[in-house]
Write a protein that holds these residues in place. Structure first.
Motif, PDB file in Angstrom:
ATOM      1  N   THR A 149       0.833  -1.205   0.000  1.00 29.32           N
ATOM      2  CA  THR A 149       0.000   0.000   0.000  1.00 29.32           C
ATOM      3  C   THR A 149       0.866   1.252   0.000  1.00 29.32           C
ATOM      4  OG1 THR A 149      -1.852  -1.063   1.139  1.00 29.32           O
ATOM      5  CG2 THR A 149      -1.704   1.316   1.314  1.00 29.32           C
ATOM      6  N   TRP A 173      -6.350  -0.998   0.141  1.00 30.95           N
ATOM      7  CA  TRP A 173      -6.173  -0.069  -0.972  1.00 30.95           C
ATOM      8  C   TRP A 173      -4.730  -0.100  -1.461  1.00 30.95           C
ATOM      9  CZ3 TRP A 173     -10.544   1.361  -2.889  1.00 30.95           C
ATOM     10  CH2 TRP A 173     -11.659   1.550  -2.071  1.00 30.95           C
ATOM     11  N   SER A 176      -3.722   5.029  -1.074  1.00 27.93           N
ATOM     12  CA  SER A 176      -4.625   5.644  -0.103  1.00 27.93           C
ATOM     13  C   SER A 176      -4.125   7.051   0.195  1.00 27.93           C
ATOM     14  CB  SER A 176      -4.662   4.811   1.183  1.00 27.93           C
ATOM     15  OG  SER A 176      -5.487   5.415   2.160  1.00 27.93           O
ATOM     16  N   SER A 194      -5.819  -0.074  -6.790  1.00 28.57           N
ATOM     17  CA  SER A 194      -7.057   0.624  -6.455  1.00 28.57           C
ATOM     18  C   SER A 194      -6.688   1.953  -5.810  1.00 28.57           C
ATOM     19  CB  SER A 194      -7.918  -0.215  -5.504  1.00 28.57           C
ATOM     20  OG  SER A 194      -7.184  -0.541  -4.327  1.00 28.57           O
ATOM     21  N   SER A 196      -8.098   5.200  -3.108  1.00 28.42           N
ATOM     22  CA  SER A 196      -9.054   5.710  -2.124  1.00 28.42           C
ATOM     23  C   SER A 196      -8.550   7.026  -1.560  1.00 28.42           C
ATOM     24  CB  SER A 196      -9.246   4.706  -0.984  1.00 28.42           C
ATOM     25  OG  SER A 196     -10.087   5.238   0.027  1.00 28.42           O
ATOM     26  N   TYR A 218     -10.559  -3.289  -3.786  1.00 28.55           N
ATOM     27  CA  TYR A 218     -10.493  -3.643  -2.373  1.00 28.55           C
ATOM     28  C   TYR A 218     -11.662  -4.581  -2.112  1.00 28.55           C
ATOM     29  CZ  TYR A 218      -9.996  -2.843   2.693  1.00 28.55           C
ATOM     30  OH  TYR A 218      -9.823  -2.982   4.043  1.00 28.55           O
TER      31      TYR A 218
END
Length: 244
Positions: A149, A173, A176, A194, A196, A218
């Motif tokens: 991450t 995620w 992030s 992904s 976020s 996620y």
């Protein structure tokens, strides 16, 4: 020779006001190591502290905060390298990669200088400060890969680098962005698992003007992109390709 931070089965902390310059072997065990710069030279070995220990960098040696030179070896032991109040370069030209990398000081400014791609095998956390993929004093962009991450409360500036963040990641995620975080995509090719952002702050994300591939989600909530309230989002003029 070898310098070992463990004595009689007990881990001892090590603080070096100046820099650590390794041609032999430094073994960090589960100790807390703090140094004003760290360099591993040809034939040198740094057995970094484990996740129980720590390694904090507060300065630089010969214009580099942390440098694994060609022929040098980093055994990361799934530990974390933390940059604090340092404005300097990161070079990974030897054997081994950093596991977790953290920037955690408002005045921290780190520039990538590896010959090839700088790879973080665990997580990249920018709690405060900035990481830029530009080499110092140039507009040469260096590529960056993060397996885990990438959490940003400071700034990540990608310039024209090829960036891979958490490809295929489903247990959290890949990217992030916190309430004070900024992600500036630049113009390279990006692959991100992904994305976020955190609500009720002022997170900012600008995608690359090139291609951004989102290749996962996620799994606990089923989202691939989740931009919360208060987010400033810009497409960057590029394309987004969803492949999950």
């Amino acid at each position: 020779g070898t310098f070992n931070t463990q004595y009689d089965g007990s881990d001892k902390d090590l603080t070096v006001t100046g820099a650590i310059d390794i041609t032999g072997t430094l073994t960090g065990n589960a100790s807390a190591i703090s140094a004003g710069g760290l360099r591993v030279n040809n034939t040198g070995i740094f057995n970094a502290p484990t996740s129980v220990g720590s390694c904090s960098i507060t300065g630089e040696l010969s214009s580099y905060a942390f440098r694994i030179s060609g022929g040098g070896t980093l055994n990361n032991n799934t530990g974390t390298i933390t940059f604090l109040n340092v404005n300097s370069r990161l070079m990974m030209n030897g054997t081994g990669n950093i596991y977790n990398l953290t920037l955690n000081h408002a005045s921290c400014f780190i520039m990538l200088h590896s010959d090839g791609t700088t790879t973080i095998e665990g997580n990249l956390t920018i709690t405060a400060g900035q990481l830029t993929t530009y080499m110092e004093g140039t507009t040469t962009s260096k590529d960056l890969t993060v397996t885990g991450t990438t959490s940003i409360s400071g700034t990540l500036t990608c310039n024209d680098s090829d960036i891979t963040l958490g490809t295929g990641k489903t247990d959290g995620w890949a990217l992030s962005i916190g309430t004070t975080g900024t992600f500036t995509g630049g113009g390279g090719t990006h692959i991100i698992g992904s994305i976020s952002t955190t609500a009720w702050g002022s997170p900012s994300i600008t995608l690359s003007s090139g291609a951004t591939t989102i290749n996962s989600k996620y799994i606990s909530n089923g989202y691939s992109i989740n931009c919360a309230a208060g987010t400033t989002f810009a497409h960057g003029g590029g394309s987004v390709i969803m492949t999950y």
